[in-house]
Scaffold this motif. Structure first.
Motif, short mmCIF file in Angstrom:
data_model
loop_
_atom_site.label_atom_id
_atom_site.label_comp_id
_atom_site.label_asym_id
_atom_site.label_seq_id
_atom_site.Cartn_x
_atom_site.Cartn_y
_atom_site.Cartn_z
N TRP A 176 63.96 24.55 93.49
CA TRP A 176 64.08 26.12 93.18
C TRP A 176 62.80 26.74 93.66
CZ3 TRP A 176 66.64 30.29 92.70
CH2 TRP A 176 66.55 31.49 92.23
N SER A 177 62.12 27.95 94.53
CA SER A 177 61.07 27.78 95.42
C SER A 177 61.10 29.10 95.46
CB SER A 177 61.07 27.05 97.18
OG SER A 177 61.94 28.13 97.62
N SER A 178 60.18 29.36 96.45
CA SER A 178 59.49 31.17 96.46
C SER A 178 60.65 31.31 97.19
CB SER A 178 58.40 31.67 97.14
OG SER A 178 58.28 30.53 98.11
N TRP A 179 61.10 30.98 98.49
CA TRP A 179 62.72 31.66 98.95
C TRP A 179 63.48 32.21 98.42
CZ3 TRP A 179 66.94 30.32 100.18
CH2 TRP A 179 68.15 31.38 101.33
N TRP B 47 63.35 33.46 94.93
CA TRP B 47 62.67 34.35 94.68
C TRP B 47 63.30 35.39 95.66
CZ3 TRP B 47 63.56 34.90 89.92
CH2 TRP B 47 62.62 33.95 89.00
N MET B 48 63.11 35.10 96.90
CA MET B 48 63.10 36.29 97.78
C MET B 48 64.88 37.21 97.67
SD MET B 48 64.50 37.31 101.45
CE MET B 48 63.88 35.37 102.39
N ILE B 49 65.75 35.55 98.42
CA ILE B 49 66.81 35.83 97.32
C ILE B 49 67.71 36.89 96.39
CG2 ILE B 49 69.26 34.68 97.23
CD1 ILE B 49 67.54 34.90 99.97
N VAL B 50 67.10 36.69 95.44
CA VAL B 50 66.94 37.13 94.47
C VAL B 50 66.26 38.27 94.31
CG1 VAL B 50 66.66 36.79 91.73
CG2 VAL B 50 66.72 35.31 92.79
N ILE B 51 64.84 38.47 94.75
CA ILE B 51 65.17 39.68 94.93
C ILE B 51 65.69 41.50 95.73
CG2 ILE B 51 62.91 41.66 95.35
CD1 ILE B 51 61.38 39.15 94.50
N GLY B 52 65.41 40.06 96.70
CA GLY B 52 65.77 41.07 98.39
C GLY B 52 68.13 41.30 97.54
N LEU B 53 68.53 40.29 97.05
CA LEU B 53 70.14 41.11 96.90
C LEU B 53 70.39 41.04 95.19
CD1 LEU B 53 71.43 37.66 98.90
CD2 LEU B 53 71.21 40.26 99.27
N GLY B 54 69.61 40.85 94.17
CA GLY B 54 69.83 40.53 93.51
C GLY B 54 70.04 41.97 92.39
N ARG C 225 75.80 25.80 115.18
CA ARG C 225 74.39 26.19 115.71
C ARG C 225 72.91 26.78 114.63
NH1 ARG C 225 73.46 27.03 121.69
NH2 ARG C 225 75.05 25.20 121.47
N GLU C 226 73.47 28.34 115.37
CA GLU C 226 72.96 28.57 113.77
C GLU C 226 72.85 28.56 112.25
OE1 GLU C 226 73.34 33.93 112.97
OE2 GLU C 226 74.15 33.38 114.24
N ALA C 227 74.22 28.13 111.91
CA ALA C 227 74.15 27.67 110.23
C ALA C 227 72.82 26.48 109.99
CB ALA C 227 75.10 27.29 109.80
N GLU C 228 72.56 25.79 111.65
CA GLU C 228 72.22 24.33 111.21
C GLU C 228 70.21 25.30 111.67
OE1 GLU C 228 72.07 21.30 111.01
OE2 GLU C 228 73.79 21.26 110.94
N GLU C 229 70.30 26.33 112.53
CA GLU C 229 68.75 26.57 112.40
C GLU C 229 68.47 27.46 110.84
OE1 GLU C 229 68.70 29.41 116.23
OE2 GLU C 229 69.13 27.88 117.14
N ILE C 230 69.18 28.38 110.36
CA ILE C 230 68.52 28.76 109.56
C ILE C 230 68.13 27.58 108.34
CG2 ILE C 230 70.06 30.44 107.28
CD1 ILE C 230 71.08 31.70 109.29
N VAL C 231 69.52 26.44 107.96
CA VAL C 231 69.68 25.52 107.12
C VAL C 231 68.06 24.95 107.47
CG1 VAL C 231 70.20 23.55 105.85
CG2 VAL C 231 72.21 25.72 106.43
N GLY C 232 67.79 24.52 108.35
CA GLY C 232 66.09 23.92 108.82
C GLY C 232 65.18 24.59 108.29
N ASP C 233 65.08 25.43 108.74
CA ASP C 233 63.46 27.27 108.82
C ASP C 233 63.67 27.16 107.08
OD1 ASP C 233 61.80 29.09 109.79
OD2 ASP C 233 63.70 30.37 108.17
N ILE C 234 65.06 27.37 106.28
CA ILE C 234 64.64 27.09 104.69
C ILE C 234 63.92 25.72 104.53
CG2 ILE C 234 66.01 27.25 102.46
CD1 ILE C 234 68.20 28.56 103.99
N GLU C 235 64.57 24.51 104.92
CA GLU C 235 64.23 23.33 104.60
C GLU C 235 62.45 23.37 105.06
OE1 GLU C 235 67.71 20.50 104.88
OE2 GLU C 235 66.67 21.19 106.58
N ARG C 236 62.26 23.74 105.90
CA ARG C 236 60.85 24.16 106.25
C ARG C 236 59.75 24.93 105.13
NH1 ARG C 236 63.32 23.60 111.16
NH2 ARG C 236 62.80 25.69 111.37
N ARG C 237 60.30 26.34 104.95
CA ARG C 237 59.97 26.87 103.62
C ARG C 237 59.88 26.57 103.13
NH1 ARG C 237 61.41 33.31 105.32
NH2 ARG C 237 61.94 33.17 107.44
N VAL C 238 61.25 25.72 102.10
CA VAL C 238 60.59 24.90 101.10
C VAL C 238 60.20 24.09 101.04
CG1 VAL C 238 62.56 23.59 99.43
CG2 VAL C 238 62.66 26.05 100.45
#
Length: 479
Positions: A22-25, A27-34, A224-237
């Protein structure tokens, strides 16, 4: 498009998302969507509490309180049902992000136009369109949240988010008191709708940063786009993230036909379809047995026809505390024990309330306290209905499944419930109102029993393990 493929691929994207800490990323999902459920609670409560002011001379609208509570409420429900089905289909076809941006924009524009209403027909039209946007939100948001939140946290986060509706309801109930008493009759109700627009704009600013669901992307040929998004999330976490062993093999498709989606629910997962219908209809009847006529009950039996917003705020707080405090147990104790316990438990508590009410043993304060206890338990169960249908069907049908059950539950609660319960309360006979409580309680208990027999053990499991995507090589096929 060159980045869209339709071959067969093996991917670890679901496992990589599920093993994230669990990370600040997140929390951004929770605030932005929830937080959009807070908007829905605010919206519905404000209209219910403003009906008398809208009907007053000088409000700027030639409308009656009965039209606000009847026609406008029915149109909002109709809009929510149709919006859920329409946008749910589009969400599965075109992606989560496009639709959770579009549905929020529809809500914002419709709410703003409601604030500028000059005639009853204009008010009715934009109440329908506001519901249309909110219904779409339920389908787009729940599917996106479940696909982005790690499996070990999915239950509690989904339940708390859906329960946050009541945080908005409490705020709406309290806000209407000064708006009704301190502002001119033709201004207060417009300001109330304007507050919803301001909150929605703030949510939109955060939501722009929420990515498309990688799960949706790799199934629809955009690995390809899915891999880029997951890679970016992992770097943020950050942190030490072990490489997961589990992978999923899918046959990519650009789109999934509507008939295939419908066939999946009826032919491949008939028991889960019965389960979803039971849970949604059960919670709809229990809630409408209480919340639809609470003000009418207070006025009829306790002669309280002003400041009912304070009573509703107390009920709403109980509703929010239930998911907040009980939500973690759905991931630890498990789905089946907790869902059945909250459904059956709240039904039994409401039966006890009905008996006390019929005996004349309750005052306005003690009745409100009983309602709060009942809904503390029931709210966690009702929120788990959305969680259940969003995780027990294949990914390609997720948004449409949420939309379908939401529409059925909303129609049952918003049409059948009020017609039945309002007629019972209107007689002024305590026994008839107690009967309304008992009906809602028994339907809720029946849904809890269905969960005991047909429930799915989904706690801490990946979505693909609960219901393999239709495009998965080893996905279940009809007999």
């Amino acid at each position: 498009m060159s980045d869209v493929g339709t071959g067969t691929i093996s991917t670890k994207i679901p496992a990589r998302l599920d093993r994230l800490p669990w990370s600040s990323w997140h929390w951004m999902i929770v605030i932005g969507l929830g937080t959009v459920w807070i908007l829905d609670g605010l919206e519905v409560t404000i209209v219910g509490n403003l009906s008398a002011q809208l009907a007053r001379p000088g409000s700027g609208l030639d409308i009656t309180a009965a039209q606000v509570a009847g026609v406008a409420a029915a149109l909002y429900v109709a809009g929510a049902c149709s919006g859920a089905l329409f946008f749910g289909w589009l969400t599965d076809r075109f992606g989560r992000k496009k639709l959770f941006i579009l549905t929020l924009v529809v809500y914002l524009v419709a709410t703003l136009m409601t604030a500028f209403s000059f005639s009853a027909w204009w008010f009715f039209l934009f109440r329908f369109l506001t519901g249309f946007g909110i219904g779409g939100e339920y389908a787009a948001i729940n599917s996106a949240i479940d696909e982005l939140i790690p499996s070990r946290h999915r239950g509690r986060i989904d339940i708390i988010i859906n329960g946050s509706y009541w945080l908005g309801a409490a705020g709406g109930a309290l806000l209407t008191v000064p708006l009704l008493n301190d502002l001119p009759v033709n201004i207060g109700w417009r300001v109330a709708f304007g507050l919803g627009v301001v909150l929605g704009l703030a949510i939109l600013l955060v939501r722009r940063n929420v990515p498309e669901s990688p799960r949706w992307l790799f199934i629809h040929g955009k690995d390809r786009e899915a891999e880029e998004i997951v890679g970016d999330i992992e770097r943020r976490v950050g942190g030490d993230l072990p490489e997961p062993e589990q992978s999923t093999t899918v046959h990519q498709r650009k789109s999934i036909g509507f008939l295939r989606i419908a066939h999946t629910m009826v032919a491949l997962y008939p028991k889960r379809t019965v389960l979803g219908l039971s849970l949604f209809i059960g919670q709809a009847f229990l809630y409408n047995a209480i919340t639809f006529g609470y003000a009418q009950i207070l006025a009829t039996f306790f002669k309280i026809d002003t400041h009912t917003g304070y009573y509703f705020a107390v009920i709403a707080v109980g509703n929010f505390l239930g998911p907040l405090l009980l939500g973690p147990l759905f991931d630890t104790v498990g789905r089946i024990p907790m869902i059945s316990a909250t459904y059956i438990g709240s039904g039994v508590l409401l039966l006890g309330t009905a008996w006390l009410f019929a005996q004349g043993s309750l005052t306005a304060v003690t009745l409100t306290a009983c309602w709060s206890v009942v809904l503390f338990v029931a709210s966690a169960g009702a929120s788990s209905a959305y969680l259940t249908v969003s995780e027990i069907f294949p990914m390609e049908t997720r948004a449409m499944a949420i939309a379908f059950f939401f529409a059925i539950g909303t129609a049952a609660g918003g049409i059948t419930g009020p017609l039945l319960f309002s007629s019972l309360v209107a007689t002024g006979v305590p026994g008839d109102t107690a009967l309304a409580f008992a009906i809602g309680a028994l339907v809720m208990i029946a849904a809890g029993l269905v969960e005991l027999f047909l429930g799915v053990k989904a706690e801490r499991r990946g979505l693909e393990a609960i219901a393999p995507p239709l495009t998965t090589a080893d996905a279940p096929r009809p007999a």
